[in-house]
Every structure is written in C-alpha cells, then in structure tokens.
Scaffold this active site. Sequence first.
Site, PDB file in Angstrom:
ATOM      1  N   LYS A  50       2.577  53.590   9.492  1.00  0.00           N
ATOM      2  CA  LYS A  50       3.035  53.343  10.962  1.00  0.00           C
ATOM      3  C   LYS A  50       4.510  53.740  11.100  1.00  0.00           C
ATOM      4  O   LYS A  50       4.856  54.446  12.229  1.00  0.00           O
ATOM      5  CB  LYS A  50       3.071  51.979  11.087  1.00  0.00           C
ATOM      6  CG  LYS A  50       1.649  51.385  11.550  1.00  0.00           C
ATOM      7  CD  LYS A  50       1.830  50.028  11.883  1.00  0.00           C
ATOM      8  CE  LYS A  50       1.870  49.083  10.798  1.00  0.00           C
ATOM      9  NZ  LYS A  50       1.585  47.693  11.188  1.00  0.00           N
TER      10      LYS A  50
ATOM     11  N   GLU B 258       0.840  43.483  11.586  1.00  0.00           N
ATOM     12  CA  GLU B 258       2.215  43.663  12.030  1.00  0.00           C
ATOM     13  C   GLU B 258       2.251  44.075  13.487  1.00  0.00           C
ATOM     14  O   GLU B 258       2.006  45.513  13.587  1.00  0.00           O
ATOM     15  CB  GLU B 258       3.328  43.960  11.038  1.00  0.00           C
ATOM     16  CG  GLU B 258       4.337  43.683  11.560  1.00  0.00           C
ATOM     17  CD  GLU B 258       5.706  44.106  10.640  1.00  0.00           C
ATOM     18  OE1 GLU B 258       6.940  44.197  11.033  1.00  0.00           O
ATOM     19  OE2 GLU B 258       5.488  44.562   9.502  1.00  0.00           O
TER      20      GLU B 258
ATOM     21  N   ARG C 248      -5.869  50.657  -0.813  1.00  0.00           N
ATOM     22  CA  ARG C 248      -5.731  51.348   0.647  1.00  0.00           C
ATOM     23  C   ARG C 248      -6.418  52.608   0.827  1.00  0.00           C
ATOM     24  O   ARG C 248      -6.511  53.143  -0.121  1.00  0.00           O
ATOM     25  CB  ARG C 248      -4.060  51.264   1.206  1.00  0.00           C
ATOM     26  CG  ARG C 248      -3.266  52.233   0.192  1.00  0.00           C
ATOM     27  CD  ARG C 248      -1.736  51.778   0.643  1.00  0.00           C
ATOM     28  NE  ARG C 248      -1.495  51.903   1.838  1.00  0.00           N
ATOM     29  CZ  ARG C 248      -1.133  50.867   2.729  1.00  0.00           C
ATOM     30  NH1 ARG C 248      -0.972  49.749   2.092  1.00  0.00           N
ATOM     31  NH2 ARG C 248      -0.815  51.164   4.008  1.00  0.00           N
TER      32      ARG C 248
END
Length: 557
Positions: free
Chosen positions: A269, A35, A259
């Site tokens: 982020k 994204e 992850r």
Amino acid sequence: MIEEEKSLNFIEEIIEEDLRNGKHDGRVLTRFPPEPNGYLHIGHAKSICLNFSLAQKYNGQTNLRFDDTNPVTEEVEYVDSIKKDIQWLGFQWAQELYTSDYFETLYDFAVQLIQKGLAYVDDSNSEEIASSKGTPTEPGIPSIYRNRSVEENLQLFSEMKAGKYKDGEKVLRAKIDLASPNMHMRDPLLYRIKHAHHHRTGDAWCIYPMYDFAHGQSDSIEKITHSVCTLEFIPHRPLYDWLIEKLEIFPSKQYEFARLNLTYTVMSKRKLLQLVNEKVVESWDDPRMPTISGLRRRGYTPASIRNFCERIGIQKRENMIDVSLLEFCIREDLNKTAWRRMAVLDPIKLIIDNLPEDHHEVFLGENNPEAEDGEGSREIPFSRELWIERDDFMEEPPKKFFRLGPGLSVRLKHGYIVTCTGYQTDENGHVTEVHCDYVANSKSGEDTSGMKVKGTIHWVSAPHAKEAEVRLYDRLFQDENPAAAEDFKSSINPDSLHIIPTAYIEPDLSNATLGKGFQFIRLGYFTLDEKYSKAERLVFNRTVTLRDSWAKVAKKG
Ligand code: ATP
Ligand code: MG
C-alpha cells in the site's frame, strides 16, 4: 470442481484436526484485519478469499476488523472503500469491528501486565531502545528503567494516558527476555505516546497500542479461532502466544501463509500510495492499479478474482505468481459471459461500390455464442459505407495475409464476402479509403456463393456508427519484479495508457451498462469506465486482450 477430490490446504488440515478434537466446540471464526491506510489490492483478495472461504466451508463466520491503531495514516475514505471491495468480491462479514473500540480493554490489559510485573514504563528514546536491543547473537542491555516498581509503572502509565508527556518521551514495554534469540521477545513496545487525532476516537487517546499488543488481543476479545496472517508474522507468534497466556484470555491461534507476489506488479500500500501521490497513476482505482477497485474499473469480475485466488492456493513459502495467470482467469470468465460486439479503433473507410447509395440491411448477431441459447441477439445495421481497421488493409499484402488488399477477398463478420477493387490515397500517399464489391449470395449463414475465404474482419456501418472513447492499457511496470529494484519506479512503463479519443462502435453498444463485459471481436474484452463514461460520451476500458501478447513476445525473444 468436486469438493471431495480437492486436497485440503494446510490450514484446512489444521481446522479439521481441531474439529475432530472438539476444540472451541467445533466453532470456526476467522477475521480479515485490514489497516485502513489504503485501498485493498489483489494480495488482500487472497487473504479475503482464504478467510471467508474457510469460514464458509466449516459453517463458521468471518469478522471484518479495521486495525485502526495508527491515528496518523488512517482515513474514513479507506474504510468505505474496503467495505465496498469485500462486498463486491462476494463476501459478507459477520461483524464490522474496530480495534479502536477495544482501546479501553487494551488499556486494562496493559495495566494487568504491569500489575503482574510483566510490563514497565521506559523513558529511553527510540534510538536508545534500538541500540540496547543487542543482536541476534548478543543479548540486549536492560534499560535503567526496567526495574521500576509496579506502583511507579502504574502511576507513569496513567500519566501517559492522561497526556502528561510528549510524543516519544515514554513507552510501555513488556518485560520478557532480553537474551531471547527472537528479537521480538526482547521487551517489545506495547504502547507509544502519540498526540494525534484518531478518525474514530477523536482526541480521547494520546497513547496508542502497538500492532503486537493490539492484534492478538483483538483476536482474543472476538474469540477468533484461527487467525490467519502472512509469513512475516512468524517471528511475532511467540509474542502473540505469550501475551494471550499471561493475560489468561481466549486462546486464539495464529497461522501463517505466503503473501501473494505478482510479476510486473508492486503490491504494498505504501508503494501504491506513492504512485497515486506522485501522479504516476490517476488514483487508487486507476485501471492500471492492482487494487480491487482498479481491477473492477478495468473490467475484472468478482468471479475471476475468486477463481484466481482458488487456483493459486496457499503456500508456506514465498513465491512469485505470473500476472498472466490473473489475465487468464479474467479471459476465461469473460469468454463465457461477455457479449460479442463490433468496434473499430483505428478506422479507415470501406466503400462497397456495387451496392446502391441508400442500401440498408440489418444482420442479426448472437450476443453470446458461448451460451447455449446465445443470450439473444442484436441488430447490426449494414450499408454501403463501413469503417474497418486500418491494418486490415494492405497496399502490398504479403502471401498469407488473409484480409484486404488489391484483389483480395474477406468475409465481413455476420455479413457478406467482399473483394477489394482498389483504394485511394491522399497527397502524402496515405490510404484514405478502400473500395470493394460485395459477393451476392455470400451472406453469412446462407452462403451459396461457393466462394471460400480464409479471413473474417469486423466492421461498423459508417452512417450508423456511434463514437466512443477507448482506453487501452499495458503493464504499469516493465520489470518482472519491480519491487526488487533500488527504486521501484525505475521500471515504470511510459506507455501504459493509450487513449483513443474517437473509436466507432456498433449502435447497440449505446445500451451498454456498467459492469457488463463485452468482447469487441478480434480486439479484446472491454467494459464501460465507471468513472468517466457518460451517456453522451461513452468511455470503454480494455480489460484484457484476447490472447496473451506478452507470452508471444517472450517466446519470440
Ligand atoms: P501492505 O504491505 O500492502 O500495506 P499490509 O499487510 O500492511 O499490506 P493490512 O491492511 O495490514 O496490509 O492487511 C490486511 C490483511 O491482508 C493482513 O492479514 C495481511 O496479511 C493480508 N495481506 C496483505 N497483503 C497481502 C498479500 N500480498 N498477500 C496475501 N495477503 C496479504
Ligand atoms: Mg499492515
């Protein structure tokens, strides 16, 4: 590493099984779907390395798809940085794609679901929808709008698209199962109204697809064979499969891996953006940031990051990787490639009294003793006055101090042995200069003096030295798991950046180029700062120390 000896990771096993079964005609197409709402970080590198290496290994390809369904948080700056970072890591995508390019197709898919009686427009607001979802043990309560006719739904949905309603006034929901034990299957939202300007589609749309509706459908539109994502999407998988099945489109499959979590690091982020906005760091590419751009500025090489990702492998369970493994990987790489140079960060004068004032001599120093041919050598000027590190001299050295102190001898790297004859102090008792005599016939490589010394120190000839700014970094967080704290910023290290305005560097370092790693002997690995270094004022960042100083501290306890 020999390929055959490596065991397959679980996704490779799945792919090989698919290939044996002739699935997708042996085609492998993966994608990396960021994204564009921030810069990529080392966690993304794990996903990038995985997706691109899988494709490389099985003669496939990887698409870069910007998952740009949220108009509010996305910016072109992020798109550009993401592309730059992936290429810098050494990967090339087959196609650059944008979910927003599929908005028309996605809209058509939504209409198809409505036509099949599998989606409806709900006028409930978000609180009403949340409160009627039930709990994992109690079924949800159907909305009063759930049984709208296909015609009414088609009409309302096209009005939503046409801009007739305000943000939040209506949503489109899939009609699945309000009693499903999987909350994601309890009539999930597919579309929401958002009157916002989109960085690519401008004002063409005021309804935007939700992640779950856009993601799998985009995979399918691109005919992605193996859609790899992180573990938190496991509960989304039934919905991923349901949508593809009901729309009767290409059967992409989703697979999940853990992850990357790193000690002493925050990775999301959203949190990294907070550090930038609140000026805890200077920018996304601040060398203390775990972003790809920060690591690059710090002096990490693409190979070191790829090796790190290879070493950690992929797992099906969440875990925490020690950040010292990342540091190990860059040390390992720079040890092989960095050119050796001398620089003095905390200078004190060393005067060699038994040399004439105008003594001038040049030593040759190999660029890279780790390379077979040494990668050539550079000239190191030597004279009567040198800069050495302040802590390489002690007025009252303890036993086993193998550097300089009254009467002690040490070797000057690439040069002679010197013996300390005295020192001077200022009115406060601070040492201002150290005096010594050099030992004739003791030159490095041709030493016939018969003298043995235990220590070697680095130095820079004072009249030849160049000045440079040097920046030393420490961990940004003092807590091993900063994200676990109530406020992740509570453990910010107040001393994560130490600037040395004037260090002395050997003259050859004026030829340093961006991206090249240097080992400043005994001090660590350094590289020019790509943002602040100028020809007239060089700025070096320390990438990493020579050894893991934290491990030592931990051991001493
Ligand atoms: P963040 O939580 O940091 O904002 P994200 O998952 O929202 O990350 P995306 O841009 O959506 O970021 O991620 C693009 C791809 O990178 C996704 O496939 C995602 O799963 C993967 N990814 C993100 N963070 C990590 C991580 N820490 N480790 C491995 N893969 C990650
Ligand atoms: Mg995301």
